[in-house]
Design an enzyme around this catalytic site. Sequence first.
Site, PDB file in Angstrom:
ATOM      1  N   ASP A 177     -26.878 -16.653  59.525  1.00 20.20           N
ATOM      2  CA  ASP A 177     -25.963 -16.073  60.453  1.00 20.20           C
ATOM      3  C   ASP A 177     -24.690 -16.097  59.742  1.00 20.20           C
ATOM      4  O   ASP A 177     -23.949 -17.238  60.010  1.00 20.20           O
ATOM      5  CB  ASP A 177     -26.010 -16.222  61.794  1.00 20.20           C
ATOM      6  CG  ASP A 177     -25.128 -15.958  62.623  1.00 20.20           C
ATOM      7  OD1 ASP A 177     -25.039 -15.882  63.989  1.00 20.20           O
ATOM      8  OD2 ASP A 177     -24.119 -15.025  62.078  1.00 20.20           O
TER       9      ASP A 177
ATOM     10  N   LYS B 145     -17.315  -9.363  62.137  1.00 26.32           N
ATOM     11  CA  LYS B 145     -15.856  -9.920  61.971  1.00 26.32           C
ATOM     12  C   LYS B 145     -14.955  -9.342  60.843  1.00 26.32           C
ATOM     13  O   LYS B 145     -14.620  -8.271  60.867  1.00 26.32           O
ATOM     14  CB  LYS B 145     -15.852 -11.516  61.782  1.00 26.32           C
ATOM     15  CG  LYS B 145     -16.455 -12.084  63.337  1.00 26.32           C
ATOM     16  CD  LYS B 145     -16.450 -13.579  63.389  1.00 26.32           C
ATOM     17  CE  LYS B 145     -17.037 -14.164  64.487  1.00 26.32           C
ATOM     18  NZ  LYS B 145     -16.229 -14.225  65.514  1.00 26.32           N
TER      19      LYS B 145
ATOM     20  N   TYR C  50     -24.091 -20.817  67.800  1.00 29.49           N
ATOM     21  CA  TYR C  50     -24.055 -19.721  68.469  1.00 29.49           C
ATOM     22  C   TYR C  50     -23.973 -18.333  67.645  1.00 29.49           C
ATOM     23  O   TYR C  50     -23.671 -18.281  66.583  1.00 29.49           O
ATOM     24  CB  TYR C  50     -22.564 -19.678  68.927  1.00 29.49           C
ATOM     25  CG  TYR C  50     -22.454 -18.478  70.025  1.00 29.49           C
ATOM     26  CD1 TYR C  50     -21.312 -17.677  69.326  1.00 29.49           C
ATOM     27  CD2 TYR C  50     -22.951 -18.229  71.236  1.00 29.49           C
ATOM     28  CE1 TYR C  50     -21.246 -16.453  70.107  1.00 29.49           C
ATOM     29  CE2 TYR C  50     -22.779 -17.080  71.741  1.00 29.49           C
ATOM     30  CZ  TYR C  50     -21.772 -16.132  71.472  1.00 29.49           C
ATOM     31  OH  TYR C  50     -21.278 -15.140  72.333  1.00 29.49           O
TER      32      TYR C  50
HETATM   33  P1  KE4 Z   1     -20.051 -11.115  68.352  1.00 26.80           P
HETATM   34  O1  KE4 Z   1     -21.085 -10.408  69.315  1.00 26.80           O
HETATM   35  O2  KE4 Z   1     -18.876 -11.661  69.322  1.00 26.80           O
HETATM   36  O3  KE4 Z   1     -19.100 -10.226  67.736  1.00 26.80           O
HETATM   37  O4  KE4 Z   1     -20.690 -11.960  67.303  1.00 26.80           O
HETATM   38  C1  KE4 Z   1     -21.410 -12.925  68.063  1.00 26.80           C
HETATM   39  C2  KE4 Z   1     -21.424 -14.273  66.868  1.00 26.80           C
HETATM   40  C3  KE4 Z   1     -22.521 -14.306  66.017  1.00 26.80           C
HETATM   41  N1  KE4 Z   1     -22.511 -15.222  65.138  1.00 26.80           N
HETATM   42  C4  KE4 Z   1     -21.598 -16.240  64.948  1.00 26.80           C
HETATM   43  C5  KE4 Z   1     -21.813 -17.113  63.959  1.00 26.80           C
HETATM   44  C6  KE4 Z   1     -20.450 -16.102  65.650  1.00 26.80           C
HETATM   45  O5  KE4 Z   1     -19.447 -16.975  65.386  1.00 26.80           O
HETATM   46  C7  KE4 Z   1     -20.501 -15.097  66.561  1.00 26.80           C
HETATM   47  C8  KE4 Z   1     -19.226 -14.983  67.604  1.00 26.80           C
HETATM   48  N2  KE4 Z   1     -18.164 -16.037  67.462  1.00 26.80           N
HETATM   49  C9  KE4 Z   1     -17.364 -16.393  68.474  1.00 26.80           C
HETATM   50  C10 KE4 Z   1     -16.335 -17.241  68.197  1.00 26.80           C
HETATM   51  N3  KE4 Z   1     -17.005 -18.656  68.459  1.00 26.80           N
HETATM   52  C11 KE4 Z   1     -16.610 -15.157  69.097  1.00 26.80           C
HETATM   53  C12 KE4 Z   1     -15.551 -15.227  69.989  1.00 26.80           C
HETATM   54  C13 KE4 Z   1     -15.735 -14.884  71.485  1.00 26.80           C
HETATM   55  O6  KE4 Z   1     -16.932 -15.140  71.838  1.00 26.80           O
HETATM   56  O7  KE4 Z   1     -14.958 -14.222  72.100  1.00 26.80           O
END
Ligand code: KE4
Length: 425
Positions: A237, A265, A142
Site C-alpha cells: 500500500d 494522493k 491504515y
Molecule cells: P483515502 O481513502 O483517504 O484516499 O486513502 C486511504 C489510505 C490508504 N492507504 C494509506 C497508506 C493511507 O495513508 C490512506 C489515507 N491516509 C490518511 C492519513 N493518515 C488520510 C487522512 C484522512 O483520513 O483524512
Amino acid sequence: MTSSENLFARALRLIPGGVNSPVRAFRSVGGAPFFTKSAQGATLTTADGRELIDFVCTWGPAIHGHNHPRIKAAIAAALEAGTSFGTPNPYEVEMAELIVQFFPSIQKVRMCSSGTEATMSAIRLARGFTRRDKIIKFAGCYHGHSDSLLIKAGSGALTHGNPDSAGVPASFAQETIVLPYNDTAAIEAAFAANPGQIACIILEAYIGNVGFIKPDAGYLQFVRKITGQHGAVLIFDEVMTGFRLARGGVQELEQITPDLTTLGKIIGGGLPVGAFGGRADIMDHLAPLGPVYQAGTLSGNPLAMAAGIAQLKLLDELNPYARLDALGHQVVTAALAAAKAKGMPLQAPQVGSMFSLFFTPTPVRDMATALTSDAKLFGRFFHACLENGIYLPPSAYEAWFLSTAHEGAAIDRACEVITKAIKSL
Ligand code: KE4
C-alpha cells in the site's frame, strides 16, 4: 468570510463532528479545528486570516506545495474541455503510461477515486485471483475505511481481529488476521495455522499511519519470500509513500517487487484519486476481462488525471528527493537537539519528506511501541507550534509531510518554532 469558530459551529449542526474526515477534528490534540480559506506553497491561510506553515500537505498530495502553478494550469486547461465524460479519455492513458514508467512492478493499472477504493479493490482482486478468503494486515497500518481493513490487532499473533469500527460484521473480521509489524515469527505462525487460506498480505512497507515507522532490515524481503512460498499475493500500500519517498516509492528504495501496489494522493495533484496495479496475470481478472468486479463513475476523471499528470511530470523534471530528505533531516535534527538539551526522551524516525516525533524513550518499531509515546505531551507540543504558526498533523500517530516549497524561510522558521516549543514543554 466568517471565522473558523463560526464555521465550526455551523458545521457541527450538519456534519458529524463538524468534519468530513475524523482526523481533522483535533479530537486527539484538543481544541477546535481551524478552517482553511486558501493555500499556497508551504502555507495555509485560515478563515481567521492566519498564515500557517503546513506539515500535513493535505495528508501527502502537495509534494510540490499547495496550488503549484503548473498543476493549476493543467486543471484549468482540462476544465475548458469539461469536467467528466463517463467514457475513456486521453488523460487516463497518459496517467497509466506514467505510472507503469515510475513503477516497474506495475504491468497494468486501474484508476479509482480514493486510496480506500484502491486497497478495497486490490484485496477483492487478490481474493478472486487466489480463491482464498483470509487476508493479513498489520496493527497500526491504515489502508482506508473498507470493512475488511477496519480491524485492529486482536490479542496474540494469530487471533482473528475484532472490528475496530462498529458496523463491521464479525464474519468479516474473522477473515482478517492482524499481526504485529516487524515480527517475522508471527507471519510464519499465521501461514502455518491457515494453510492454503491466505489470499494476501497488505502492508504499508514504511508505515505512515501510526506515526512514521521503518521496517527492520530484511523484514520486507522476508514478507516477499514467504508470500511467494505460500502463493499469497503481496500488496504494497503505497498510497502515502508512492512518488513521495522515491520516484518508484518504497519498492524502489528496498528493491522489492510486490504483486500489487495501491496508489493515491500524489497522483491526483490534490484532486480525488486512487489507483491499483501490478502483475498483468492478476489484473486481467478484473471486469470486463475477468470475474472480479470493480467500477467507478469518476474513475480516471479528466481533471484529476490532468492534475496528477502535471504533478508526476514535475517530479520527473525536478527529481526533488535529495532536497526533500535534507529538509526532513533538518527538522528532526533540530527537534532531537532541543529534546537532548532538555533531557527529554524523543524518537524521530525520518526518511525523505516523511517523519514523526514520538515522545518516548522506547525505540518505535510497531504499534505497541508507538503507543508508549506521550500523546498528551504531543497535544501540548502541537498547540505550542500552532500558536506560533506551524501546523502539524493533529495526532501523535500520523506522519508529518513537507514539500519542495518548504525550502528556505519556511523550514528555518519551522525549526525555530519546533525548538522553542520543545523547550517550553
Ligand atoms: P483515502 O481513502 O483517504 O484516499 O486513502 C486511504 C489510505 C490508504 N492507504 C494509506 C497508506 C493511507 O495513508 C490512506 C489515507 N491516509 C490518511 C492519513 N493518515 C488520510 C487522512 C484522512 O483520513 O483524512
